[in-house]
Design a protein around this motif. Structure first.
Motif, short mmCIF file in Angstrom:
data_model
loop_
_atom_site.label_atom_id
_atom_site.label_comp_id
_atom_site.label_asym_id
_atom_site.label_seq_id
_atom_site.Cartn_x
_atom_site.Cartn_y
_atom_site.Cartn_z
N GLU A 40 -6.69 3.58 -13.02
CA GLU A 40 -6.55 2.72 -11.85
C GLU A 40 -7.07 3.40 -10.59
OE1 GLU A 40 -2.51 1.49 -11.46
OE2 GLU A 40 -2.36 0.75 -13.52
N GLU A 41 -6.97 4.74 -10.52
CA GLU A 41 -7.41 5.50 -9.35
C GLU A 41 -8.44 6.55 -9.80
OE1 GLU A 41 -6.51 5.06 -6.25
OE2 GLU A 41 -4.77 3.74 -6.41
N PRO A 42 -9.66 6.14 -10.15
CA PRO A 42 -10.62 7.08 -10.75
C PRO A 42 -11.09 8.18 -9.81
CG PRO A 42 -11.67 4.97 -10.28
CD PRO A 42 -10.21 4.78 -10.03
N LEU A 43 -10.91 8.03 -8.50
CA LEU A 43 -11.35 9.05 -7.55
C LEU A 43 -10.20 9.85 -6.98
CD1 LEU A 43 -14.09 7.03 -5.61
CD2 LEU A 43 -14.40 8.65 -7.48
N HIS A 44 -8.99 9.65 -7.49
CA HIS A 44 -7.84 10.41 -7.01
C HIS A 44 -7.83 11.76 -7.72
CE1 HIS A 44 -3.79 11.61 -5.98
NE2 HIS A 44 -3.67 10.54 -5.19
N GLU A 45 -8.16 12.81 -6.99
CA GLU A 45 -8.33 14.13 -7.62
C GLU A 45 -7.00 14.70 -8.11
OE1 GLU A 45 -10.87 16.95 -5.76
OE2 GLU A 45 -12.07 15.42 -4.74
N GLY A 46 -5.90 14.37 -7.43
CA GLY A 46 -4.61 14.87 -7.89
C GLY A 46 -4.24 14.32 -9.25
N LEU A 47 -4.45 13.01 -9.45
CA LEU A 47 -4.15 12.40 -10.75
C LEU A 47 -5.06 12.96 -11.84
CD1 LEU A 47 -3.61 8.66 -9.76
CD2 LEU A 47 -1.89 10.23 -10.67
N GLN A 48 -6.34 13.09 -11.52
CA GLN A 48 -7.27 13.62 -12.52
C GLN A 48 -6.93 15.05 -12.89
OE1 GLN A 48 -9.42 11.60 -13.87
NE2 GLN A 48 -9.35 9.90 -12.42
N ALA A 49 -6.53 15.87 -11.90
CA ALA A 49 -6.17 17.26 -12.19
C ALA A 49 -4.91 17.33 -13.06
CB ALA A 49 -5.95 18.02 -10.88
N SER A 50 -3.90 16.49 -12.75
CA SER A 50 -2.68 16.49 -13.56
C SER A 50 -2.96 16.02 -14.97
CB SER A 50 -1.62 15.60 -12.90
OG SER A 50 -1.17 16.16 -11.69
N LEU A 51 -3.84 15.00 -15.11
CA LEU A 51 -4.20 14.53 -16.45
C LEU A 51 -4.89 15.64 -17.24
CD1 LEU A 51 -4.55 12.37 -18.62
CD2 LEU A 51 -6.60 11.58 -17.41
N THR A 100 0.83 -1.21 0.00
CA THR A 100 0.00 0.00 0.00
C THR A 100 0.86 1.25 0.00
OG1 THR A 100 -1.71 -1.21 1.21
CG2 THR A 100 -1.85 1.19 1.20
N ALA A 101 1.93 1.23 0.81
CA ALA A 101 2.84 2.39 0.84
C ALA A 101 3.52 2.58 -0.51
CB ALA A 101 3.87 2.20 1.94
N ALA A 102 3.92 1.48 -1.15
CA ALA A 102 4.58 1.58 -2.46
C ALA A 102 3.63 2.15 -3.51
CB ALA A 102 5.09 0.21 -2.89
N ALA A 103 2.36 1.73 -3.47
CA ALA A 103 1.38 2.27 -4.43
C ALA A 103 1.19 3.77 -4.22
CB ALA A 103 0.06 1.53 -4.29
N ARG A 104 1.18 4.18 -2.97
CA ARG A 104 1.06 5.62 -2.68
C ARG A 104 2.30 6.38 -3.18
NH1 ARG A 104 0.84 5.21 2.27
NH2 ARG A 104 2.95 5.84 2.80
N GLN A 105 3.48 5.79 -2.98
CA GLN A 105 4.71 6.43 -3.46
C GLN A 105 4.72 6.53 -4.98
OE1 GLN A 105 7.69 3.89 -1.78
NE2 GLN A 105 7.32 4.57 0.32
N ARG A 106 4.14 5.52 -5.64
CA ARG A 106 4.08 5.57 -7.10
C ARG A 106 3.27 6.78 -7.58
NH1 ARG A 106 0.71 1.47 -11.09
NH2 ARG A 106 1.68 2.14 -13.06
N VAL A 107 2.12 7.00 -6.94
CA VAL A 107 1.29 8.14 -7.33
C VAL A 107 2.01 9.46 -7.05
CG1 VAL A 107 -0.87 9.35 -6.83
CG2 VAL A 107 -0.86 6.86 -7.03
N GLU A 108 2.64 9.56 -5.88
CA GLU A 108 3.35 10.79 -5.55
C GLU A 108 4.49 11.06 -6.52
OE1 GLU A 108 4.57 10.04 -1.59
OE2 GLU A 108 2.58 10.40 -0.69
#
Length: 733
Positions: free
Chosen positions: A297-308, A261-269
Motif C-alpha cells: 500500500e505504501e511502496p515508497l515508505h522506506e521505514g515499512l520497506q526496511a522493516s519488511l 490521513t492522521a489515522a493512516a499515519r498512526q497505523r504505519v507508526e
C-alpha cells in the motif's frame, strides 16, 4: 485441563469456527502461515481457506496434521477440533454473524464501514447515511459540525434544502443504530446526539474501532517507553488487529479527510512499533504478512520497506529481503530520483552482515510426534558467528627513516573526514620506482589504525610488475568477501558490485589502501561513497585524471637526502659498521642517489659478507665499473633495481624510450627542452612533451620548473639500455 503452551479454551472461543480457533492457536505460537503449512504438509492456500472460513470443517487427517504441527497435546487438539456451539442470535441475524463477547453497538471504519450490534452486522445501504456515520466515527469522540457534515454529503454544490436533508439523514442514522429488538413507543437512548456545533456519537471509545486502536497504540507506546517489551508487543498486536483493511475502503471521499490521513499515519507508526518489538522478541514471523501488505500500500515508505526486509531475513528469507531492497531502490530512483535513505541502507547492511534477531527455539520447534505422518519440523535458524573485521595492511618494512613531512601531510589530508563536506578523503603517493611509496603508505596505515575502528582493506593492483594489472572487479570481489559477503551474493557486474561495496561502507570508518595502481579506471570503482572512510593510493604514474577530475591531492615522494640515506644504511647494516667507516658510507649512499631500493640492495650485499668493510665494497664497485660511465657488465648489484624500472620503461612508446636512453649522455646534468631537442634531433615543443611523459611515469625528476635530471640509479639504467641498443644496432649492421 490446561495446555502447556496455549492454555484453556475460553467461553468465547467455544463459539468460534474451526478457522478462527486455528488462527488463534497459530498466533499464540508465533507461526506465520507459510511455516505452519510447511510443518503440516498442506499448501498455504489450503491453510488460508480454512482460517478465512471458506472451508467449514476440514478432514480429520488435516486437523490432526495441523494440531501436530502446532505442538498441541491431546486435550488442546480435541478443543481445536470440537464443533463450534450455536450462538443465540438476535432476530434477523444469520448463522455465523454473531461475534463472541460483543453485546454493545460497535462501529468500524478501519476497513469497510461496519455497524454491528450484539454481534450482528447491520447493512447500511444509503450512500448519504454511510458517509454521515463514517464522518461521525472518524471524528469520534469529538462532534462533527454542520458545515463538515454538509461538505461530506455534498462536496461540490449542496442543495438549498441541505439543512432539512441533514436532519433527515441524521434521523435515518439514529433509527439504524437502534437495537433490533427495541419496541415502538418505548423510549431508547440514542447513540447519535445533537451538540451545540453539530452531531456526535454517544459511544464509549472502545465501541469505535478507530479510537480503540488509538488507545491500544498509546498503551503500547507507554509500555515500550517503560521497558516492558512483552506487554508493548501484546498491545501493539491487538492494535494492529483492529484494522480489517484500508481506512473506509469503498468510501471514495473520506479517506482524504485530515483525520483519516492522521489515522493512516498512526497505523504505519503502530505497525512499525509492532514489527520492532516482534524482532526484538525473536518473533519475526508474526509481522511478515502485515508488513508485506502495508509495504504494497505504501511502496515508497522506506521505514515499512526496511522493516519488511529485516523481518524476511530474520525468517531465513535473505534472498527475498535483498530483492525487496533492489525493488525499492529502483522505484525510488525511477519515481523520485533519489537513492535509499539511511534507514534502508542500515537494514541492508544488517542483512548482509547477518546482524539479525534470529528466531528463538521454543516448544513448537520440537520434533513432530512419531507416527503422525507430519514432516519433520525445520529447526529455527541460528545466528552465524560474527565476521571478523578486515585487517589487511601488510607488515611494515624494517628500516624506515625520514618522511616526517609526508606523514604529517597524510594526517592532514586523510584524518579530518568530518571537515570535508562529504567528500571522501583521498591521497595519491607518486615517485620513482623503489623510492618507498608502498613503505610510506603501509607505515602511515599502521600508525593511524586506531582511527579506523571498522578495519583496513588493502589491494595490490599490480600496475607494474610481472603480473597483469588487476581488474577492479576482482579487487571488489575480494573486498566484498572481506566484508562478509558470500560468493553467491557478490553481483556479477562491476557497477552492481561497486554499489554494494559503497553501501557496505556507508556507515563505517575504514581505511582503503590501493597499492601500485596503473591508471584511474582501476581506482574509481574502489572509492567509497561517503566521507567516513579514507583512500590512500600509490602509483608510479602521476595519474593526472585522478587529480584533476576527482580532486585527489598528490604527494610526490623524492629520494632520501644524505643524512636520511646514511640513517637507513645504519639501520640495515648493524654492528656499528657505518659509524666505523663514515666516509665510505657517504660514498655508497651517494652512489645510490638516495634511492631506498638501491641502498637496501647494497646493505644486503654487506650483510652477506659481514667480514668485508664498506670501503672494500666501494673499491669492488669501482673496479667493476659501477662508478664509471659504463654500466656494470656482470654480477650487477642493481639488477633488482633495474627490474623495478623495467615496467615503467616498457610502458612508454618507442619515441619516449629513445629519449630516455639519450639522457644517458647527459652524465646526470640538468637538461631542458632545448638540450633535449638537440639530443633527439626534434623540436623543443616535442621535446617538452617527451620530458613531461617521462616525469609522469616517474622516470625523470623536474628539479626546478623547466629543468630535469635523473637520479644515479636511473642514470645507470639509461646507460645500460643505451649500451644494449648500440650493441644490438652493431649486430644488426
Amino acid at each position: 485441563m490446561e495446555n502447556r503452551v496455549f492454555g484453556t479454551r475460553s467461553t468465547e472461543e467455544c463459539c468460534w469456527s474451526f478457522g478462527e480457533r486455528l488462527r488463534s492457536f497459530r498466533g499464540r505460537a508465533g507461526l506465520p502461515q507459510h511455516e505452519l503449512a510447511e510443518r503440516a504438509g498442506v499448501s498455504v492456500r489450503t491453510l488460508r481457506d480454512i482460517e478465512q472460513g471458506r472451508v467449514r470443517r476440514p478432514q480429520t487427517r488435516t486437523m490432526q496434521l495441523l494440531a501436530d504441527a502446532l505442538g498441541l497435546d491431546a486435550d488442546a487438539a480435541r478443543q481445536l477440533s470440537l464443533p463450534a456451539r450455536s450462538a443465540v442470535r438476535p432476530a434477523g441475524g444469520r448463522p455465523g454473524d454473531r461475534r463472541p463477547g460483543d453485546e454493545r453497538l460497535h462501529i468500524g471504519i478501519l476497513g469497510p464501514l461496519a455497524v454491528r450490534y450484539r454481534g450482528v452486522e447491520t447493512p447500511v445501504q444509503a450512500t448519504k447515511v454511510r458517509r454521515l456515520l463514517a464522518l461521525l466515527a472518524l471524528q469520534h469522540p469529538e462532534p462533527a459540525s454542520l458545515g463538515e457534515i454538509t461538505h461530506t454529503l455534498w462536496p461540490n454544490d449542496p442543495p438549498r434544502s441541505y439543512q432539512s436533508l441533514v436532519h433527515t439523514y441524521v434521523s435515518q442514522a439514529r433509527r439504524l443504530l437502534l437495537p433490533s429488538d427495541s419496541v415502538a413507543g418505548v423510549p431508547v437512548d440514542s447513540f447519535l446526539t445533537r451538540t451545540h456545533t453539530g452531531y456526535a456519537l454517544a459511544l464509549d471509545r472502545d465501541q469505535v474501532d478507530l479510537t480503540r486502536f488509538q488507545d491500544l497504540s498509546l498503551r503500547a507506546r507507554q509500555a515500550h517507553a517503560a521497558g516492558d517489551a512483552a506487554s508493548a508487543h501484546e498491545l501493539a498486536g491487538r492494535a494492529y488487529r483492529c484494522w480489517r483493511g484500508p481506512l473506509l475502503a469503498g468510501e471514495p471521499l473520506l479517506p482524504h479527510h485530515p483525520a483519516a490521513t492522521a489515522a493512516a499515519r498512526q497505523r504505519v507508526e503502530s505497525l512499525l512499533l509492532y514489527a520492532d518489538l516482534a524482532l526484538q522478541l525473536h518473533r519475526p514471523g508474526q509481522v511478515v504478512q502485515a508488513l508485506r501488505g502495508a509495504a504494497e500500500e505504501e511502496p515508497l515508505h522506506e521505514g515499512l520497506q526496511a522493516s519488511l526486509m529485516l523481518a524476511l531475513a530474520s525468517c531465513g528469507e535473505q534472498q527475498e529481503a535483498l530483492r525487496v531492497f533492489a525493488a525499492v531502490t529502483h522505484r525510488l530512483d525511477q519515481e523520485l530520483g533519489v537513492q535509499p535513505g539511511e534507514e534502508l541502507r542500515r537494514a541492508h547492511l544488517r542483512i548482509l552482515h547477518q546482524e539479525l534477531p534470529w528466531p528463538r527455539t521454543g516448544p513448537v520447534a520440537e520434533r513432530a510426534p512419531s507416527g503422525t505422518g507430519a514432516p519433520p519440523v525445520r529447526p529455527p535458524a541460528t545466528a552465524p558467528p560474527p565476521h571478523p573485521l578486515p585487517s589487511q595492511i601488510p607488515a611494515a618494512s624494517t628500516g624506515f627513516v625520514g618522511r616526517g613531512a609526508e606523514l604529517d601531510l597524510l594526517d592532514r589530508l586523510l584524518l579530518p573526514a568530518c571537515e570535508r563536506g562529504g567528500q571522501v578523503p583521498a591521497a595519491l603517493i607518486t615517485g620513482f620506482p623503489g623510492v618507498g611509496k608502498t613503505a610510506l603508505a603501509v607505515r602511515w596505515a599502521h600508525r593511524v589504525r586506531e582511527r579506523f575502528p571498522d578495519g583496513q582493506l588493502y589491494g595490490d593492483l599490480h600496475g607494474y610488475g610481472d603480473r597483469r594489472a588487476l581488474n577492479p572487479g576482482k579487487v571488489l570481489a575480494s573486498f566484498l568477501r572481506a566484508l562478509g559477503v558470500r560468493d553467491a551474493e557478490i553481483p556479477g557486474t562491476l557497477d552492481e558490485a561497486a554499489n554494494l561495496y559503497r553501501t557496505l561502507l556507508s556507515d563505517r570508518r575504514m581505511l582503503i589502501v590501493l597499492d601500485n595502481a596503473h591508471e584511474e579506471s582501476q581506482i574509481r570503482p574502489l572509492v567509497p561513497g561517503t566521507a567516513g572512510c579514507a583512500v590512500l593510493v600509490t602509483s608510479r604514474n602521476t595519474l593526472p585524471g585522478l587529480v584533476a577530475r576527482d580532486g585527489v591531492p598528490r604527494i610526490d615522494l623524492d629520494v632520501l637526502d644524505r643524512d636520511e640515506g646514511l640513517a637507513l644504511l645504519g639501520q640495515l647494516v648493524r654492528g656499528g659498521r657505518v659509524e666505523a667507516e663514515p666516509l665510505a658510507a657517504m660514498a655508497l649512499v651517494r652512489h645510490c642517489g638516495g634511492l631506498p631500493l638501491a641502498i637496501r640492495l647494497l646493505a644486503a650485499r654487506l650483510a652477506d659478507y659481514p667480514g668485508s668493510g664498506i670501503a672494500q665494497l666501494c673499491v669492488e664497485l669501482q673496479e667493476a665499473g659501477a662508478f664509471a660511465d659504463l654500466p656494470v657488465a656482470s654480477d650487477d648489484l642493481f639488477a633488482a633495481a633495474h627490474a623495478a624500472f623495467e615496467p615503467s620503461y616498457r610502458s612508454m612508446p618507442e619515441p619516449v624510450r629513445r629519449c630516455f636512453r639519450l639522457l644517458a649522455r647527459t652524465g646526470g646534468r640538468l637538461v631542458n627542452a632545448y638540450s633535449m631537442a638537440e639530443l633527439a634531433q626534434t623540436t623543443p615543443l616535442e621535446a617538452t612533451h617527451v620530458l613531461r611523459r617521462l616525469v609522469g611515469a616517474s622516470l625523470l625528476r623536474e628539479c626546478v620548473p623547466g629543468r630535469f635530471s635523473l637520479p644515479a640509479p636511473l642514470l645507470r639504467y639509461a646507460r645500460r639500455l643505451a649500451l644494449q641498443e648500440d650493441t644490438e644496432h652493431l649486430h644488426a649492421v
